[in-house]
Scaffold this active site. Structure first.
Site, mmCIF file in Angstrom:
data_model
loop_
_atom_site.group_PDB
_atom_site.id
_atom_site.type_symbol
_atom_site.label_atom_id
_atom_site.label_comp_id
_atom_site.label_asym_id
_atom_site.label_seq_id
_atom_site.Cartn_x
_atom_site.Cartn_y
_atom_site.Cartn_z
ATOM 1 N N GLU A 1 -4.121 -9.451 3.897
ATOM 2 C CA GLU A 1 -5.223 -8.941 4.776
ATOM 3 C C GLU A 1 -6.574 -10.150 4.843
ATOM 4 O O GLU A 1 -6.932 -10.532 6.154
ATOM 5 C CB GLU A 1 -5.835 -7.854 4.187
ATOM 6 N N GLU B 1 0.809 -1.032 -0.035
ATOM 7 C CA GLU B 1 -0.163 -0.141 -0.001
ATOM 8 C C GLU B 1 1.106 1.355 -0.024
ATOM 9 O O GLU B 1 0.562 2.312 -0.686
ATOM 10 C CB GLU B 1 -0.804 -0.139 1.089
#
Ligand code: COA
Length: 239
Positions: free
Chosen positions: A135, A115
């Site tokens: 995730e 990210e």
């Protein structure tokens, strides 16, 4: 040189170097790192002596192995977390920077690591880099913009596969899906990034800022409005 604990911030020849510096923990992103990154990014953003920002990481094994899992279960309650996020929105800060940001990616580039890389403008990876969004396996979704930035860069299909299945990819595949611009040998990673930065820093700083704005803001606009934006920014350089 900085007196941060988990990052380094240095300036050299118009370049601002931010180095993630928790190599023992594969540069996992913890609260301290968030706070220090916020300070270093703010400094680089406002410093007229910094034309280009380079984001890199210390240690042999990882750029960043994602959020610090030891803090995962001790995270503040949602209301407090939202307040902190409002006050120290590192991802918003990253994306608000008008200067070019180049990142050097090696080893594990996972979760918040990807990210962070997606918030940069040009991504160079070494051959040993491995990319993944773990995730789902933790029962959460990306929290640092990944669900928005990854599809904007690699498109819907690959973003879906990486987020939903958690499958890791090599740097060769990352290059194929345009997640990274270039793949180089590990020894060539920093020199390649610095060479790019040295080319960029020689250009007119306003032109660089407007070019970045035209691309970033324009991508969210229909073409006719994007062309208007380009004309407006172009005129600012002339008059
Ligand atoms: N948070 C906190 N610590 C982490 C971490 C993370 N995300 N990733 C690695 N570390 C720590 C390990 O606990 C270990 O610390 P220790 O030496 O005190 O035990 C150290 O970094 C080295 O990691 P290790 O697991 O021994 O390295 P490895 O090469 O065997 O495995 C990974 C590397 C990346 C496969 C493995 O560390 C891993 O799966 N990490 C978690 C990735 C993840 O799920 N991130 C969260 C995304 S939301």
């Amino acid at each position: 040189m900085s007196d941060f604990e988990v990052i380094l911030y240095e300036k050299k020849d118009d370049k601002g170097y931010i180095t993630l510096n928790r190599p023992k923990f594969l540069n996992a992103y913890n609260i301290k790192m968030r706070d220090e990154l916020f300070e270093a990014l703010s400094a680089a953003k406002d410093d007229p002596e910094v034309a280009v920002i380079i984001l890199k990481a210390a240690g042999e094994k990882a750029f960043c192995a994602g959020a610090d899992l030891s803090e995962f279960l001790t995270a503040p309650p949602p209301v407090a977390a939202r307040q902190v996020r409002f006050e120290r929105d590192v991802w918003g800060l990253f994306l608000s920077i008008q200067k070019p940001i180049i990142c050097a990616l090696h080893g594990y580039v996972l979760g918040s690591g990807i990210e962070m890389a997606m918030c940069c403008d040009i991504r160079v990876a070494s051959e040993d880099a491995k990319f993944g969004v773990p995730e789902m396996g933790l029962g959460i979704i990306p929290a640092a913009g990944g669900s928005q930035t990854i599809p904007r860069i690699v498109g819907r299909g690959y973003a879906m596969e990486m987020l939903l299945s958690g499958r890791w990819i090599t740097s060769a595949e990352a290059k194929k899906i345009k997640m990274v611009n270039r793949v180089v040998a590990r020894a060539e990673l920093l020199p390649t990034v610095e060479k790019l930065a040295d080319t960029i820093r020689g250009y007119n700083l306003d032109a660089l800022e407007y070019a970045k704005r035209a691309i970033v803001d324009g991508l969210d606009l229909p073409l006719p409005q994007g062309l208007e934006l380009e004309a407006r920014l172009g005129n600012l350089l002339l008059f």
